[in-house]
Design a protein around this motif. Sequence first.
Motif, PDB file in Angstrom:
ATOM      1  N   ILE A  41     -69.370 -20.568  -8.616  1.00 22.25           N
ATOM      2  CA  ILE A  41     -69.092 -21.101  -9.952  1.00 22.25           C
ATOM      3  C   ILE A  41     -68.435 -20.038 -10.816  1.00 22.25           C
ATOM      4  CG2 ILE A  41     -70.188 -21.900 -12.088  1.00 22.25           C
ATOM      5  CD1 ILE A  41     -72.335 -23.223 -10.228  1.00 22.25           C
ATOM      6  N   ILE A  42     -68.983 -18.842 -10.826  1.00 21.18           N
ATOM      7  CA  ILE A  42     -68.439 -17.760 -11.647  1.00 21.18           C
ATOM      8  C   ILE A  42     -67.032 -17.395 -11.188  1.00 21.18           C
ATOM      9  CG2 ILE A  42     -68.706 -15.300 -12.184  1.00 21.18           C
ATOM     10  CD1 ILE A  42     -71.756 -15.808 -12.200  1.00 21.18           C
ATOM     11  N   ALA A  43     -66.846 -17.291  -9.883  1.00 19.87           N
ATOM     12  CA  ALA A  43     -65.518 -16.946  -9.361  1.00 19.87           C
ATOM     13  C   ALA A  43     -64.498 -18.012  -9.715  1.00 19.87           C
ATOM     14  CB  ALA A  43     -65.590 -16.755  -7.841  1.00 19.87           C
ATOM     15  N   MET A  44     -64.877 -19.285  -9.566  1.00 22.97           N
ATOM     16  CA  MET A  44     -63.928 -20.362  -9.830  1.00 22.97           C
ATOM     17  C   MET A  44     -63.613 -20.466 -11.306  1.00 22.97           C
ATOM     18  SD  MET A  44     -62.358 -22.247  -7.655  1.00 22.97           S
ATOM     19  CE  MET A  44     -60.768 -22.366  -8.445  1.00 22.97           C
ATOM     20  N   ASN A  45     -64.578 -20.143 -12.159  1.00 22.22           N
ATOM     21  CA  ASN A  45     -64.300 -20.101 -13.593  1.00 22.22           C
ATOM     22  C   ASN A  45     -63.236 -19.049 -13.895  1.00 22.22           C
ATOM     23  OD1 ASN A  45     -64.811 -20.682 -16.450  1.00 22.22           O
ATOM     24  ND2 ASN A  45     -65.744 -18.655 -16.495  1.00 22.22           N
ATOM     25  N   GLY A  46     -63.347 -17.888 -13.251  1.00 23.44           N
ATOM     26  CA  GLY A  46     -62.340 -16.853 -13.442  1.00 23.44           C
ATOM     27  C   GLY A  46     -60.962 -17.289 -12.990  1.00 23.44           C
ATOM     28  N   ILE A  47     -60.894 -18.018 -11.891  1.00 19.26           N
ATOM     29  CA  ILE A  47     -59.620 -18.515 -11.382  1.00 19.26           C
ATOM     30  C   ILE A  47     -59.007 -19.511 -12.372  1.00 19.26           C
ATOM     31  CG2 ILE A  47     -58.525 -19.852  -9.535  1.00 19.26           C
ATOM     32  CD1 ILE A  47     -59.341 -17.029  -8.684  1.00 19.26           C
ATOM     33  N   GLU A  48     -59.842 -20.408 -12.894  1.00 22.97           N
ATOM     34  CA  GLU A  48     -59.343 -21.396 -13.855  1.00 22.97           C
ATOM     35  C   GLU A  48     -58.883 -20.730 -15.153  1.00 22.97           C
ATOM     36  OE1 GLU A  48     -58.542 -24.376 -13.637  1.00 22.97           O
ATOM     37  OE2 GLU A  48     -59.665 -25.360 -12.041  1.00 22.97           O
ATOM     38  N   VAL A  49     -59.637 -19.763 -15.632  1.00 21.82           N
ATOM     39  CA  VAL A  49     -59.253 -19.081 -16.875  1.00 21.82           C
ATOM     40  C   VAL A  49     -57.926 -18.347 -16.693  1.00 21.82           C
ATOM     41  CG1 VAL A  49     -59.870 -17.230 -18.476  1.00 21.82           C
ATOM     42  CG2 VAL A  49     -61.595 -18.911 -17.781  1.00 21.82           C
ATOM     43  N   GLU A  50     -57.745 -17.691 -15.559  1.00 25.23           N
ATOM     44  CA  GLU A  50     -56.469 -17.007 -15.303  1.00 25.23           C
ATOM     45  C   GLU A  50     -55.322 -18.008 -15.274  1.00 25.23           C
ATOM     46  OE1 GLU A  50     -53.102 -14.973 -14.077  1.00 25.23           O
ATOM     47  OE2 GLU A  50     -54.872 -14.272 -15.149  1.00 25.23           O
ATOM     48  N   ALA A  51     -55.518 -19.163 -14.657  1.00 26.86           N
ATOM     49  CA  ALA A  51     -54.472 -20.182 -14.614  1.00 26.86           C
ATOM     50  C   ALA A  51     -54.103 -20.635 -16.025  1.00 26.86           C
ATOM     51  CB  ALA A  51     -54.921 -21.372 -13.771  1.00 26.86           C
ATOM     52  N   LEU A  52     -55.103 -20.777 -16.880  1.00 30.80           N
ATOM     53  CA  LEU A  52     -54.858 -21.199 -18.258  1.00 30.80           C
ATOM     54  C   LEU A  52     -54.104 -20.138 -19.046  1.00 30.80           C
ATOM     55  CD1 LEU A  52     -58.359 -22.771 -18.952  1.00 30.80           C
ATOM     56  CD2 LEU A  52     -56.205 -24.016 -18.725  1.00 30.80           C
ATOM     57  N   LEU A  53     -54.549 -18.893 -18.921  1.00 32.05           N
ATOM     58  CA  LEU A  53     -53.897 -17.809 -19.653  1.00 32.05           C
ATOM     59  C   LEU A  53     -52.454 -17.629 -19.187  1.00 32.05           C
ATOM     60  CD1 LEU A  53     -56.776 -15.158 -19.771  1.00 32.05           C
ATOM     61  CD2 LEU A  53     -56.042 -16.718 -21.584  1.00 32.05           C
ATOM     62  N   PHE A  54     -52.249 -17.752 -17.877  1.00 36.48           N
ATOM     63  CA  PHE A  54     -50.888 -17.635 -17.365  1.00 36.48           C
ATOM     64  C   PHE A  54     -50.011 -18.758 -17.906  1.00 36.48           C
ATOM     65  CE2 PHE A  54     -47.699 -19.150 -14.369  1.00 36.48           C
ATOM     66  CZ  PHE A  54     -46.864 -18.030 -14.321  1.00 36.48           C
ATOM     67  N   SER A  55     -50.529 -19.983 -17.918  1.00 32.07           N
ATOM     68  CA  SER A  55     -49.752 -21.116 -18.411  1.00 32.07           C
ATOM     69  C   SER A  55     -49.374 -20.938 -19.882  1.00 32.07           C
ATOM     70  CB  SER A  55     -50.551 -22.413 -18.232  1.00 32.07           C
ATOM     71  OG  SER A  55     -49.841 -23.522 -18.732  1.00 32.07           O
ATOM     72  N   HIS A  56     -50.311 -20.418 -20.674  1.00 31.88           N
ATOM     73  CA  HIS A  56     -50.001 -20.153 -22.083  1.00 31.88           C
ATOM     74  C   HIS A  56     -48.901 -19.101 -22.209  1.00 31.88           C
ATOM     75  CE1 HIS A  56     -52.653 -22.622 -24.463  1.00 31.88           C
ATOM     76  NE2 HIS A  56     -53.701 -22.310 -23.714  1.00 31.88           N
ATOM     77  N   GLN A  57     -48.993 -18.033 -21.425  1.00 35.92           N
ATOM     78  CA  GLN A  57     -47.972 -16.989 -21.488  1.00 35.92           C
ATOM     79  C   GLN A  57     -46.604 -17.520 -21.046  1.00 35.92           C
ATOM     80  OE1 GLN A  57     -47.940 -13.921 -22.765  1.00 35.92           O
ATOM     81  NE2 GLN A  57     -50.016 -14.305 -23.501  1.00 35.92           N
ATOM     82  N   PHE A  58     -46.611 -18.364 -20.023  1.00 35.99           N
ATOM     83  CA  PHE A  58     -45.367 -18.976 -19.551  1.00 35.99           C
ATOM     84  C   PHE A  58     -44.758 -19.803 -20.687  1.00 35.99           C
ATOM     85  CE2 PHE A  58     -43.478 -21.405 -15.629  1.00 35.99           C
ATOM     86  CZ  PHE A  58     -42.202 -21.189 -16.124  1.00 35.99           C
ATOM     87  N   ALA A  59     -45.594 -20.610 -21.329  1.00 34.50           N
ATOM     88  CA  ALA A  59     -45.096 -21.466 -22.405  1.00 34.50           C
ATOM     89  C   ALA A  59     -44.516 -20.635 -23.554  1.00 34.50           C
ATOM     90  CB  ALA A  59     -46.216 -22.366 -22.915  1.00 34.50           C
ATOM     91  N   ARG A  60     -45.125 -19.501 -23.839  1.00 28.88           N
ATOM     92  CA  ARG A  60     -44.650 -18.659 -24.942  1.00 28.88           C
ATOM     93  C   ARG A  60     -43.342 -17.944 -24.609  1.00 28.88           C
ATOM     94  NH1 ARG A  60     -50.615 -15.947 -26.150  1.00 28.88           N
ATOM     95  NH2 ARG A  60     -51.676 -17.950 -26.546  1.00 28.88           N
TER      96      ARG A  60
END
Length: 388
Positions: A41-60
């Motif tokens: 659970i903890i590992a997968m949360n980290g994977i999801e958070v990284e995907a979100l942060l990357f998507s935000h940076q891509f959008a910016r």
Amino acid sequence: MAFNPLDHRGIPLDRQVRTWRELDVEPIDPDHADPYTRCRIIAMNGIEVEALLFSHQFARNCLDMDVKRRLAEVRYLEHQQQKVVNWLLPGSASALETTIAYEQVAVDLTAWVARMEPDAYLKQAYNFGVLEDFDHLYRYANLYEMVQRRKAEKIVDGLTEVIPGRPTKYHHRHPADNVRTPYDRTTTAPISKLHALTIMAAEQQTMNFYMNVGPQYMEPIARQLYQEIGLIEEEHVTHYESLVDPGETWWERLVLHEYNECYLYHSFMETESDRRVKAIWELHLNMELEHLHAACDLMRAYDEREPEEVLGPELPAPVTFEPNKEYLRELLDTQIDLTTLGEGYVREAHERFEAMQEALHGGEEPPSERVIDAHRESFGDDYRLAAR
């Protein structure tokens, strides 16, 4: 059986939005759950958070409004996934109990990746970092017994040893010595790219967690220890993110992020012991398949390349949470005295390292040493959990 996400379709994007009732998942039982279920659970949360942060940076950094809208659509669905995953953690667990689980993730996930990594240079980077996470687990376990009067074996269940690693006070290096040479995106094996992305994401989430929970404690030694180890997690994120080739295009990185999510959800679905949690991994995998296809469509349209150029023909063997005691013991015997110099590793303290130690510690013992001294004063010895 081999599984290639590119050969499978999942739940259509327009059917993935979930209601509040569906998002309100029952958390795991902190006293009876498999410790490695908590780790997944903890590992997968980290994977999801990284995907979100990357998507935000891509959008910016993107001018195309159609692309920004597509990123936003998938990102919202990823946010729902992150909420479900992270909300599986029990609210009854203290921040310190979750911290110990975070360090168990760091130890056993990084050790497993190091064991499986085919590139010798990348393998050494993971071997170096895991001995520091190993010591962080030991420091927090001693704090846990002092603050909550409970032993870390209740959390790690003997699957992971709690003994000293490379002493935390020696983890503080000059920032320039935390930057590694990146892999070459044109020659590096796909599995190595997934490993790098996975460990970077896990360490980043640990850094974020400590930055936020550290000041919530009243005990001065707890606040100080989180502050010290939080600074080291910044070093670790620098260490791991620098391994990723910055020459990868935004589209290439988008596809790799989505593919890595498929890889981790598929791995955890294959290895999960909790049937209810396993069903969530399976559901999210079927969502991620469509996220991956959406990313691949963008890559074809804007990068004019096929995703097969950067992905393997099938997913690698599943990522597995399992004891790594013998492997870690061997690293303790052979690499505990390493530090970094430039982009490599040395056994001798050097001028930059010593200057950083003096600037930060000022001739005094840091919190990571004082927490052990305080435990010995209270209990007569430090807390350890060695292999049985």
